[in-house]
Design a protein around this motif. Structure first.
Motif, PDB file in Angstrom:
ATOM      1  N   ARG A 208      54.520  50.174  19.110  1.00 15.75           N
ATOM      2  CA  ARG A 208      53.328  49.758  18.370  1.00 15.75           C
ATOM      3  C   ARG A 208      52.742  50.918  17.571  1.00 15.75           C
ATOM      4  NH1 ARG A 208      51.003  46.106  23.401  1.00 15.75           N
ATOM      5  NH2 ARG A 208      51.934  44.120  22.737  1.00 15.75           N
TER       6      ARG A 208
ATOM      7  N   ASP B 216      56.947  48.959  29.415  1.00 11.43           N
ATOM      8  CA  ASP B 216      55.564  49.175  28.974  1.00 11.43           C
ATOM      9  C   ASP B 216      55.454  50.422  28.097  1.00 11.43           C
ATOM     10  OD1 ASP B 216      54.801  46.957  30.519  1.00 11.43           O
ATOM     11  OD2 ASP B 216      54.509  48.212  32.297  1.00 11.43           O
TER      12      ASP B 216
ATOM     13  N   ARG C  45      60.286  43.099  19.372  1.00 11.22           N
ATOM     14  CA  ARG C  45      59.578  42.528  20.532  1.00 11.22           C
ATOM     15  C   ARG C  45      58.110  42.871  20.407  1.00 11.22           C
ATOM     16  NH1 ARG C  45      58.231  44.261  25.914  1.00 11.22           N
ATOM     17  NH2 ARG C  45      59.393  46.220  25.783  1.00 11.22           N
ATOM     18  N   THR C  46      57.258  41.851  20.333  1.00 10.98           N
ATOM     19  CA  THR C  46      55.833  42.076  20.114  1.00 10.98           C
ATOM     20  C   THR C  46      55.008  41.998  21.389  1.00 10.98           C
ATOM     21  OG1 THR C  46      55.488  39.725  19.633  1.00 10.98           O
ATOM     22  CG2 THR C  46      55.970  41.168  17.759  1.00 10.98           C
ATOM     23  N   GLY C  47      55.623  41.595  22.492  1.00 12.25           N
ATOM     24  CA  GLY C  47      54.893  41.456  23.750  1.00 12.25           C
ATOM     25  C   GLY C  47      55.821  41.626  24.932  1.00 12.25           C
ATOM     26  N   ASP C  48      55.335  41.244  26.110  1.00  5.03           N
ATOM     27  CA  ASP C  48      56.086  41.421  27.348  1.00  5.03           C
ATOM     28  C   ASP C  48      56.958  40.197  27.616  1.00  5.03           C
ATOM     29  OD1 ASP C  48      57.072  42.330  29.723  1.00  5.03           O
ATOM     30  OD2 ASP C  48      55.262  41.914  30.888  1.00  5.03           O
ATOM     31  N   TYR C  49      58.083  40.138  26.934  1.00  8.58           N
ATOM     32  CA  TYR C  49      59.066  39.070  27.146  1.00  8.58           C
ATOM     33  C   TYR C  49      60.446  39.642  26.868  1.00  8.58           C
ATOM     34  CZ  TYR C  49      58.334  38.805  22.091  1.00  8.58           C
ATOM     35  OH  TYR C  49      58.196  39.132  20.755  1.00  8.58           O
TER      36      TYR C  49
ATOM     37  N   LEU D  47      57.103  49.803  24.583  1.00 13.35           N
ATOM     38  CA  LEU D  47      56.339  48.876  23.746  1.00 13.35           C
ATOM     39  C   LEU D  47      55.123  49.584  23.155  1.00 13.35           C
ATOM     40  CD1 LEU D  47      55.957  46.063  22.583  1.00 13.35           C
ATOM     41  CD2 LEU D  47      54.718  45.427  24.669  1.00 13.35           C
TER      42      LEU D  47
ATOM     43  N   TRP E 261      56.533  34.255  31.178  1.00 19.22           N
ATOM     44  CA  TRP E 261      56.337  35.118  30.018  1.00 19.22           C
ATOM     45  C   TRP E 261      56.315  34.268  28.757  1.00 19.22           C
ATOM     46  CZ3 TRP E 261      59.432  36.626  34.057  1.00 19.22           C
ATOM     47  CH2 TRP E 261      59.061  37.828  34.692  1.00 19.22           C
TER      48      TRP E 261
END
Length: 439
Positions: free
Chosen positions: A183, A176, A201-205, A179, A35
């Motif tokens: 957004r 998912d 958190r801006t992504g999948d991490y 997130l 990730w």
């Protein structure tokens, strides 16, 4: 007889010698996952059992070397998403006929950190390698300038990366869903004058719970909103909910269950051995007693506004803001709420949570509740406070609302509220939007 005994001794000695020559039970690397976060790259090796490891770096060219004792490699590294990471390639080989050596060929130097995780629930034993970027330019935080500063909302999408959160029908993952809602909420808040939204958190991490709190403080947030879509032991549990932190424990069985589940996510996501506090017990207790009371009261007020807004379009699990010991909410100086957008284990709600139109609508209602609170009680020194007389405030009627209760919340009289909305009676309906006159 002597020959027989001598022969048996020889056989036993041979067996003992062969046994000592055999390697210990080898751990197997069954898979590798990766990730990318804004400031580091996480590599996770799934193991079928515990194994010792050593990590070191080499220069000219830059490499990270991981030696795993007595391990075998049965996974694949072909499909790892190496784009936009400092890793140019991953290779492995057997060292000293028994140990596994993994080499990460790098595009640039990194600061590596590694730790092992024991098996937890359905998660295998893992070796986690974090490659922290060097000379990373930190994102500028919002400047609080004069009387024109924006109100900053930190939006935290729960879980991520190694930790998928709760699981719903058809492989629906909490990380998912939240997130996507985060957004949408970011976009909705950004459209409001006097507000700035920031995604934790801006992504999948994965981000450890204390790391999320720290990011909220670094953003100088006026509000920290943690988004979840959790599970419960009963599939018929349903409805959205809003939580604030409690220093004395949960206020319901559901709150206790959810708080315990969220607090354990550091074991699932791999936060290592982070301490929850860098203060001694006495000092921490004094600081919490002094600062948490005001912060909790503000959190409860904001939570009530948010609950009213989302209650106008979706079922509520509880009709009041609940309190529980969520670690992610334990910030002594930043009001914080945790929003359960629904129960992902409920088949009907899972279908809604998967739907982008529902996600967007949920985000818009969350935004309405947040904006309504701060418009009614703008922080000193903010753009909203400087322009309070020119801003129309709105309130969406939720279940349980009364005209007198709404008037009291915004510090105005019932007659002023009725006059501003052209009302002849005190009758109101769920979903109705009222204009709140300046107090």
């Amino acid at each position: 007889m002597r020959r027989l005994v001598s022969g048996l001794v020889a056989v036993v000695n041979a067996l003992l010698l062969a046994a000592t020559a055999l390697p210990a039970m080898a751990a197997e690397v069954e898979g590798v996952r990766l990730w990318r976060a804004p400031d580091h790259t996480r590599l996770v090796f799934d193991l079928d059992g515990p194994a010792e490891h050593k990590l070191f770096t080499l220069n000219n060219p830059h490499r990270v070397v991981i030696d795993i004792s007595g391990a075998r490699f049965s996974g694949s590294t072909d499909d790892l998403p190496l784009t936009d990471t400092p890793i140019a390639g991953v290779r492995h080989a057997v060292k000293n006929k028994r140990d596994l050596r993994v080499v990460l060929d790098l595009k640039q130097a990194v600061n590596p950190r590694s730790f092992a995780l024991r098996r937890v629930e359905n998660k295998p034993a893992r070796l986690v390698v974090d490659l922290h970027d060097r000379d990373k330019v930190e994102e500028k935080t919002i400047e609080h300038v004069g009387s024109k500063r924006d109100i900053v909302i930190a939006i935290d999408a729960g879980h991520g990366g190694e930790d998928p959160g709760a699981l719903g029908p058809g492989g629906l993952r909490e990380k998912d869903v939240v997130l996507a809602i985060a957004r949408y909420l970011h976009k909705s808040i950004e459209r409001q004058p006097g507000f700035t939204a920031k995604l934790v958190r801006t992504g999948d991490y994965y981000i450890p719970l204390r790391g999320r709190v720290k990011k909220g403080r670094e953003m100088r947030a006026d509000l920290f909103v943690s988004l979840h879509a959790d599970a419960f032991t009963r599939k018929d549990a349903r409805g959205a909910g809003v939580y604030a932190v409690s220093s004395r424990g949960a206020t319901s069985e559901t709150a206790r269950f959810l708080a315990q589940r969220e607090n354990e996510s550091d074991l699932i996501g791999g936060a290592g051995s982070l301490s929850l506090s860098d203060k001694d017990d006495t000092l921490a207790g004094v600081l919490l007693d002094l600062s948490m009371t005001a912060t909790m009261n503000a959190s409860l007020d904001i939570g009530s506004s948010v609950l009213s807004a989302i209650g106008s379009f979706t079922h509520l699990h509880k009709k009041k803001v609940e309190q529980a010991n969520f670690s992610v909410l334990r910030n002594p100086d930043v009001p914080s709420i945790l929003v359960e957008t629904g129960f992902i284990t409920n088949p009907q709600e899972a279908r809604r949570l998967r739907d982008p139109s529902f996600q967007k609508r949920m985000a818009e209602k969350l935004s309405d509740g947040i904006v309504a609170h701060f418009t009614g009680r703008p922080p000193a020194g903010s753009w909203l406070a400087a322009n309070a007389d020119r801003i129309d405030r709105k309130h969406t009627i939720a279940r349980g609302d009364t005209l007198s209760g709404i008037a009291a919340r915004y510090n105005i009289s019932v007659s002023e509220l009725k006059q501003a909305n052209g009302m002849q009676t005190s009758m109101i309906r769920v979903g109705q939007t009222l204009t709140i006159p300046s107090g």
